[in-house]
Enzyme design. Sequence first.
Site, short mmCIF file in Angstrom:
data_model
loop_
_atom_site.label_atom_id
_atom_site.label_comp_id
_atom_site.label_asym_id
_atom_site.label_seq_id
_atom_site.Cartn_x
_atom_site.Cartn_y
_atom_site.Cartn_z
N HIS A 150 0.82 -1.21 0.00
CA HIS A 150 0.00 0.00 0.00
C HIS A 150 0.85 1.27 0.00
CE1 HIS A 150 0.29 0.86 4.39
NE2 HIS A 150 0.25 -0.44 4.55
N ASP A 190 6.39 0.72 6.40
CA ASP A 190 4.93 0.54 6.26
C ASP A 190 4.36 1.64 5.39
OD1 ASP A 190 2.38 -0.36 6.56
OD2 ASP A 190 2.12 0.36 8.60
N GLU A 234 -4.83 1.96 2.67
CA GLU A 234 -4.94 0.78 3.55
C GLU A 234 -5.10 1.21 5.00
OE1 GLU A 234 -3.68 -2.32 6.34
OE2 GLU A 234 -2.68 -0.44 6.01
N GLU A 235 -4.35 2.25 5.38
CA GLU A 235 -4.26 2.58 6.81
C GLU A 235 -5.56 3.05 7.43
OE1 GLU A 235 -1.93 1.67 8.49
OE2 GLU A 235 -0.04 1.75 7.39
N ASP A 294 3.43 -6.39 3.26
CA ASP A 294 3.03 -5.29 4.15
C ASP A 294 3.41 -5.62 5.59
OD1 ASP A 294 1.95 -3.02 5.26
OD2 ASP A 294 -0.13 -3.72 5.16
N HIS A 347 4.09 2.84 12.28
CA HIS A 347 3.21 4.02 12.43
C HIS A 347 3.83 5.14 13.28
CE1 HIS A 347 -0.58 1.27 11.78
NE2 HIS A 347 0.26 1.24 10.76
ZN LIG Z 1 0.84 -1.39 6.31
#
Ligand SMILES: [Zn+2]
Length: 457
Positions: free
Chosen positions: A279, A291, A325-326, A353, A423
């Site tokens: 993503h 990520d 995606e998030e 991912d 994140h």
């Molecule tokens: Zn991810």
Amino acid sequence: MKKIYLVVLLIVSQTFAQTEDEKQMRKIYDAALDNGKAYDWLNYLSNQIGGRLSGSVQAQQAIDYTKAQMDSLGLDRVWLQPVMVPKWVRGTPEFAYMETSPGNTTNIPICALGGSIPTYGRGIKANVIEVHSIEELKTLGKEKISGKIVFFNRPMDPTSVNTFEAYSGAVDQRGKGAAEAGKYEALGVIVRSMNLRQDDFPHAGGMNYGDIPEAEKVPAAAISTNGADLLSATLKLNPNIQFFFKLNCKTLEDVESYNVIGEIKGSSNPDEIMVVGGHLDSWDLGDGSHDDGAGCVQSMEVLRILKKTGYKPKRTIRAVLFMNEENGLRGGRKYAELAKTKNENHIFALESDSGGFTPRGFSFDASEENIKQAESWAKLFEPYYVHMFVKGFSGADISPLKNDKIVLAGLRPDSQRYFDHHHAENDTFEHVNRRELELGAAAMTSLVYLFDKYGIQ
Ligand SMILES: [Zn+2]
């Protein structure tokens, strides 16, 4: 006599086939490790563009950049697939402190959770109640919760060797904590960061109010693991301390964005489609290198390596860089929806991912026969130490493609360091190792090659 001859012929031909696969995989690994492109692409995405929150200028820059790079690979087709995405913005940075006695404050690192409402007005200051689960919150009920800030402080389980299991075991606090606490008249929610390490980084991530009424919605933030431990220890000494936090985030109107898709048309079975993807959106605190910038550039690299090694796939191979995606999965859903409307026959999808770390193997969500088929190839991956083939979850973006026939797979890198960065502000380019990233791309290309060559059962 004839029978023996046939058996010998079979063994010889199998050995020969094995050799062909071994040779092709060697070529794939050579192309990834010597002058691979994945790392340079990631460098640009991370350092020239940065965090790519859905609907942001950076997300659009990433779309333009990856499309241009795929255009330069000489693929059969590269296109953008429009999709409406939510646009949540953080606003000016968050601020929090705890106050142990009037005027005696200690700043605490926090960040708003994606999708949270802001703290309206001048912020929220209230007593704190620490809980370790949503069940505990329910047991305490309105009497104990009303008018307070709920502090969810259940750590990820450090004894889980697979850190994704530890994540799944704790993330309900982040996802649903605010919606649940709002029902008991809490004023706000702070959640211990999904991080196995002790540090000062708050980790963002999605949260959801579900269908609770507007009036029950309360703001939600993540607190660093050090901050959580300090707050917890202080509360034990004095349960009456106050906590202040201010969030400046908001949700704007949905905006149009895109999945970025590149394709090599199959030579003999073009109607059978195989997807490899990651993503393109990320959280905004770091630059989204692990990520999931890593998964995107690895997917692009799969197509580049197939071309570079002169392999002509029988089936159509697509690299799909999914958007959102998030905080919505809109890109993954849109891709599957359009595949269905167009009656496209997807036989295989592979997602990366889980960070750009050393690949260990793959997980498969498929029929028993197809899992066995994949396992029969594990030996080919042994020289590359990527032979951990397990049954399990593949990837969020490809999950809407699931049906009885498709093989869904996920690249499984070593997971020990992933949640140090996940994140957070330190999900940045310097934490991705060039060779580890390239080994992942080579493993993915090898699996795509094998499923393309032999098809699915
Ligand atoms: Zn991810």
